[in-house]
Design an enzyme around this catalytic site. Structure first.
Site, PDB file in Angstrom:
ATOM      1  CD1 TRP A 242       6.558  -1.139  -6.849  1.00 36.64           C
ATOM      2  CD2 TRP A 242       4.676  -0.837  -5.678  1.00 36.64           C
ATOM      3  NE1 TRP A 242       5.654  -2.081  -7.263  1.00 36.64           N
ATOM      4  CE2 TRP A 242       4.483  -1.921  -6.565  1.00 36.64           C
ATOM      5  CE3 TRP A 242       3.616  -0.469  -4.852  1.00 36.64           C
ATOM      6  CZ2 TRP A 242       3.296  -2.643  -6.642  1.00 36.64           C
ATOM      7  CZ3 TRP A 242       2.427  -1.176  -4.922  1.00 36.64           C
ATOM      8  CH2 TRP A 242       2.270  -2.243  -5.800  1.00 36.64           C
ATOM      9  CG  HIS A 243       1.906   2.493  -3.345  1.00 36.06           C
ATOM     10  ND1 HIS A 243       2.759   1.879  -2.464  1.00 36.06           N
ATOM     11  CD2 HIS A 243       0.734   1.816  -3.269  1.00 36.06           C
ATOM     12  CE1 HIS A 243       2.124   0.876  -1.866  1.00 36.06           C
ATOM     13  NE2 HIS A 243       0.906   0.814  -2.332  1.00 36.06           N
ATOM     14  N   GLY A 244       3.614   5.261  -6.718  1.00 37.45           N
ATOM     15  CA  GLY A 244       3.351   6.274  -7.732  1.00 37.45           C
ATOM     16  C   GLY A 244       4.417   7.344  -7.792  1.00 37.45           C
TER      17      GLY A 244
END
Length: 516
Positions: A331-333
């Site tokens: 989700w973060h990257g």
């Protein structure tokens, strides 16, 4: 248009508040019920205009997500509740759509580079990550899930539009559930907003602005320099970059969230707190109860519990924890660094929970609670790890693992770690030290006998680092400070802090979580 910009502070925000309070004034005098809907429409229109300043292409992607989810909501309302199987199929399809929508835009470049081996010229043609898609997609997913479970009733599409577009929480969260937001926007114009609420909102906005403009942006100049050319750093410079990156990320993200909470409070909407002094955490379990708390709550409610939570045995519980952190990394990257970051935090979290359960180390309970429950440390190791040593080692782990994210690639992170663990070189270059030269602090140093000394610039660097750590470790949270009564002395101090922050806009950096 960032919150910490002249256009937002002196134009958009003032116009937005003037329009909203104009509607409140008309409502107070006429009590016309339809003005409540006008107020919601005003919030939606203002939010879309705000979003459009970042680019019409980003707005287009956002509107497609909104329209598709409106269709899902419409169909759920039309299908009879007796047709449970059809409702479930629709719900599953809505989740698949939102996950695919996020995945397509967020990971197109990542997977293309891995599987297609594209050249640098072709990279420019790959879809660029749309602004805020991670945050509003998770909001869409949480709403679809709560609607399917019957926890909420979206009988008015305008309520949904107000929830999903509300600009203070759009770029960075907090990730707020529809039911909670709906309760905040009921009787929006008739809700009492006291002078004390406005004072606390203004105080909170100034504190968030200062965290972003004065601290995060100053530290960002150093980390950007370090991560862009790690091979030029000495060992001590590389260590400084590693250790201050979590500080930069915290001041940047929490500062933006503080401003979002303040703006919401100005119009009578209380957004949830997203941070609670995370670097005071004594272990990784406590850290994730204090850092990005609404994201942790989202994963707990919509991923961990559906996977079985802790109901299917200890081994399955640990597997569920690992899945949560790997999903969080994705989700973060898009990148191997994010995946490795998630895997390392998963391992540390599972080990910590394992040790807590077997009382090898204690959890983060307050000493007073521990005294009441009768649980106390039986050896020095427990006591040491539950005090400053625990905080230090926890931050050490956070700093090195977060570098995998800050570096942007595994190769850059490895280059940075080589500078630290290779031939250790002590010293700071003039170019590196100049990045810490916060003008106002440098002027104060010039007035002292240190100005002409050999280590004057080094002193300036350590002062900024010490202040940053002191705020994280000893100061109260911004929202706690803002709740105190605004005296004349405090008003003057906040006024000076606001002016100082505004003067620092010329050195503004991009909001870092736009890349996550």
């Amino acid at each position: 248009m960032l919150f910490n910009s002249y256009g937002f502070v002196f134009a958009f925000l003032l116009i937005f508040l003037a329009g909203f309070y104009g509607l409140r004034l008309i409502y107070d005098r006429t009590r016309l019920c339809f003005l409540e809907r006008v107020a919601r429409l005003y919030l939606v229109a203002s939010s879309l205009i705000f979003f459009a300043f970042f680019g019409l292409e980003y707005l287009g992607v956002f509107l497609v997500s909104i329209l598709c989810n409106l269709v899902f909501i419409f169909l759920q309302k039309k299908i009879s509740k007796n047709r449970a199987k059809l409702l479930k199929i629709l719900f599953v399809f809505s989740i698949i759509f939102n996950v695919f929508y996020l995945g397509f835009f967020k990971y197109a470049r990542f997977f293309a580079e891995i599987f297609a081996g594209i050249s640098d010229t072709k990279k420019e043609n790959i879809v660029v990550l749309p602004l805020a898609i991670s945050f509003y997609t998770f909001s869409q997913i949480s709403m679809q899930a709560d609607l399917y479970r019957g926890k909420i009733d979206c009988s008015d599409y305008l309520e949904y539009l107000t929830y999903i577009t509300f600009f203070p929480k759009l770029l960075q969260g907090p990730i707020m559930r529809f039911g909670d937001f709906k309760s905040q926007t009921t009787n929006l114009l008739g809700k009492s907003i006291s002078v004390e609420k406005i004072e606390s909102a203004l105080s909170l906005f100034v504190l968030g602005l200062a965290k972003k403009s004065l601290l995060a942006d100053t530290l960002a100049a150093v980390t950007n320099f370090g991560y862009s050319q790690p091979d030029t750093l000495s060992s001590t410079e590389a260590l400084v970059v590693i250790f201050i990156y979590p500080l930069q990320l915290y001041f940047d993200f929490s500062g933006y969230c503080d401003m979002a909470m303040a703006i919401g409070r100005m119009v009578g909407i209380e957004l949830p707190n997203n941070f609670n002094s995370p670097f005071k955490s004594r272990n990784i379990d406590e850290l994730w109860k204090r850092w990005h708390m609404t994201l942790t709550s989202f994963f707990t409610e919509y991923v961990y519990i559906p996977l079985g939570g802790g109901r299917k045995g200890e081994f399955r519980t640990y597997v569920n924890f690992i899945i949560i952190f790997l999903v969080s990394g994705f989700w973060h990257g898009a990148g191997l660094g994010f995946i490795l970051w998630g895997a390392l935090h998963a391992l540390a979290y599972v080990l910590t929970r394992f040790c807590i359960k077997r009382r090898i180390v204690e959890d983060s309970m307050d000493d007073r609670i521990r005294a009441k429950t009768g649980i106390s440390g039986k050896n020095r190791y427990k006591r040491l790890m539950n005090k400053p040593f625990g905080i230090f080692f926890n931050y050490l782990f956070v700093a090195f693992t977060f570098s995998l994210v800050g570096a942007g690639s595994i190769g850059t992170a490895i280059s940075l770690f080589r500078r630290v663990f290779g031939n250790f070189v002590v010293g700071f270059s003039k170019n590196f030290l100049e990045l810490f030269m916060l003008d106002e602090l440098w002027y104060i140093i010039k007035m002292t006998s240190f100005a002409n000394g050999k280590y004057s610039m080094t002193i300036c660097m350590w002062i900024i680092i010490a202040i940053s750590f002191a705020i994280c470790l000893f100061a109260k949270n911004a929202y706690e400070i803002a709740e105190k009564k605004l005296t004349v002395k405090r008003a003057v101090l906040f006024g000076l802090l606001f002016v100082w922050s505004v003067l620092a806009f010329s050195e503004v950096s991009t909001y870092i979580y736009m890349g996550f």
